[in-house]
Design a protein around this motif. Structure first.
Motif, PDB file in Angstrom:
ATOM      1  N   SER A 126     -16.621   4.226 -16.464  1.00  0.00           N
ATOM      2  CA  SER A 126     -15.566   4.402 -15.188  1.00  0.00           C
ATOM      3  C   SER A 126     -16.239   4.654 -14.132  1.00  0.00           C
ATOM      4  O   SER A 126     -15.478   4.247 -13.004  1.00  0.00           O
ATOM      5  N   GLY A 127     -17.170   5.511 -14.078  1.00  0.00           N
ATOM      6  CA  GLY A 127     -17.910   5.556 -12.591  1.00  0.00           C
ATOM      7  C   GLY A 127     -18.599   4.263 -12.387  1.00  0.00           C
ATOM      8  O   GLY A 127     -18.466   4.529 -11.101  1.00  0.00           O
ATOM      9  N   LEU A 128     -19.187   3.518 -13.126  1.00  0.00           N
ATOM     10  CA  LEU A 128     -19.867   2.355 -12.599  1.00  0.00           C
ATOM     11  C   LEU A 128     -18.710   1.341 -12.233  1.00  0.00           C
ATOM     12  O   LEU A 128     -19.194   0.543 -11.477  1.00  0.00           O
ATOM     13  N   ALA A 129     -17.482   1.442 -12.505  1.00  0.00           N
ATOM     14  CA  ALA A 129     -16.369   0.632 -11.943  1.00  0.00           C
ATOM     15  C   ALA A 129     -15.924   1.044 -10.556  1.00  0.00           C
ATOM     16  O   ALA A 129     -15.889   0.127  -9.754  1.00  0.00           O
ATOM     17  N   LEU A 181     -19.101  14.574 -15.959  1.00  0.00           N
ATOM     18  CA  LEU A 181     -18.367  14.445 -17.247  1.00  0.00           C
ATOM     19  C   LEU A 181     -19.122  13.846 -18.321  1.00  0.00           C
ATOM     20  O   LEU A 181     -19.182  14.428 -19.259  1.00  0.00           O
ATOM     21  N   ALA A 182     -19.767  12.789 -17.917  1.00  0.00           N
ATOM     22  CA  ALA A 182     -20.888  12.212 -18.885  1.00  0.00           C
ATOM     23  C   ALA A 182     -21.834  13.299 -19.624  1.00  0.00           C
ATOM     24  O   ALA A 182     -22.055  13.119 -20.748  1.00  0.00           O
ATOM     25  N   ASP A 225     -10.483  13.381  -6.723  1.00  0.00           N
ATOM     26  CA  ASP A 225     -10.769  12.353  -6.156  1.00  0.00           C
ATOM     27  C   ASP A 225     -11.384  11.317  -7.212  1.00  0.00           C
ATOM     28  O   ASP A 225     -12.433  11.469  -7.542  1.00  0.00           O
ATOM     29  N   LYS A 226     -10.886  10.195  -7.304  1.00  0.00           N
ATOM     30  CA  LYS A 226     -11.220   9.197  -8.593  1.00  0.00           C
ATOM     31  C   LYS A 226     -12.420   8.447  -7.943  1.00  0.00           C
ATOM     32  O   LYS A 226     -13.094   7.742  -8.586  1.00  0.00           O
ATOM     33  N   ALA A 227     -12.657   8.401  -6.594  1.00  0.00           N
ATOM     34  CA  ALA A 227     -13.577   7.730  -5.901  1.00  0.00           C
ATOM     35  C   ALA A 227     -14.942   8.561  -5.966  1.00  0.00           C
ATOM     36  O   ALA A 227     -16.138   7.980  -5.388  1.00  0.00           O
ATOM     37  N   PHE A 228     -15.060   9.988  -6.290  1.00  0.00           N
ATOM     38  CA  PHE A 228     -16.128  10.727  -6.125  1.00  0.00           C
ATOM     39  C   PHE A 228     -17.018  10.529  -7.344  1.00  0.00           C
ATOM     40  O   PHE A 228     -16.735  10.975  -8.414  1.00  0.00           O
ATOM     41  N   VAL A 229     -18.189   9.715  -7.074  1.00  0.00           N
ATOM     42  CA  VAL A 229     -18.864   9.187  -8.474  1.00  0.00           C
ATOM     43  C   VAL A 229     -19.444  10.203  -9.310  1.00  0.00           C
ATOM     44  O   VAL A 229     -19.617  10.110 -10.454  1.00  0.00           O
TER      45      VAL A 229
END
Length: 200
Positions: free
Chosen positions: A140-143, A121-122, A111-115
């Motif tokens: 990417s997360g802040l986007a 990952l960071a 899920d790319k929307a799962f912040v």
């Protein structure tokens, strides 16, 4: 003589029987293709049960046991990001950052929307000293969620860390220059360091 009313009724009856006998097999075949989708549904509650067991082990500090349960959950449904995120959190606890990175990437894939996946990952990349990759993960997360406090704080801390490392590198370079008799060069390097440090 057959009236137009009788003729119309005959046509209606013919149309009804034609539709009934022609479309009934189609409807039955459609129903048979839809039914199998409901067969997979019981797997989801089982995945949630494994997740619950994993959460229990996590709270007890049994991280490897928790990982095993989260893996069973992902085997049933790999598209639930929370399973991967929880697994990544366990790997962080046992300092296995390679596996943490892998679980975090699977989380984002699910899920790319799962912040929280980007935060996991960071965190893994930062622990591996991959600061460039870490910043990319944060961006990417802040986007996805520009107001996320955890991502913003980590990015700020990381930017400060990079700045401090650059200042330290300039200072080391200036020291080498002075030892080699390059006094003007040392002063220029220290000036660069002071400008960079002024951004603190």
């Amino acid at each position: 003589k057959i009236s137009s009313t009788h003729t119309g009724l005959f046509h209606l009856r013919f149309l009804f029987y034609f539709c009934f006998f022609f479309f009934l097999p189609v409807l039955q075949s459609t129903r048979s293709t839809i039914q199998p989708n409901t067969v997979t549904m019981p797997g989801h509650p089982r995945a949630e049960a494994f997740k619950t067991e994993g959460n229990k082990y996590f709270k007890e500090g049994s991280y490897k046991a928790a990982i095993a349960k989260y893996k069973e959950a992902t085997a049933i449904d790999p598209n639930v990001p929370a399973y991967w995120s929880n697994m990544a959190a366990c790997y962080e606890k046992i300092s296995d950052y390679e596996e943490m990175e892998s679980a975090a990437r699977s989380c984002i894939k699910a899920d790319k929307a799962f912040v929280k996946g980007y935060f996991r990952l960071a965190t893994a990349l930062k622990a591996k000293n991959d600061l460039e990759g870490c910043i990319k993960a944060l961006e990417s997360g802040l986007a996805v969620d520009s107001s996320n406090a955890d991502l913003k704080k980590m990015k700020k801390d990381l930017t400060e860390l990079q700045r401090a490392e650059q200042v330290a590198a300039f200072c080391r370079k200036a020291e080498d220059q002075m030892q080699n008799g390059d006094i003007p060069g040392a002063f220029k390097t220290l000036e660069l360091a002071s400008r960079l440090d002024a951004g603190n």
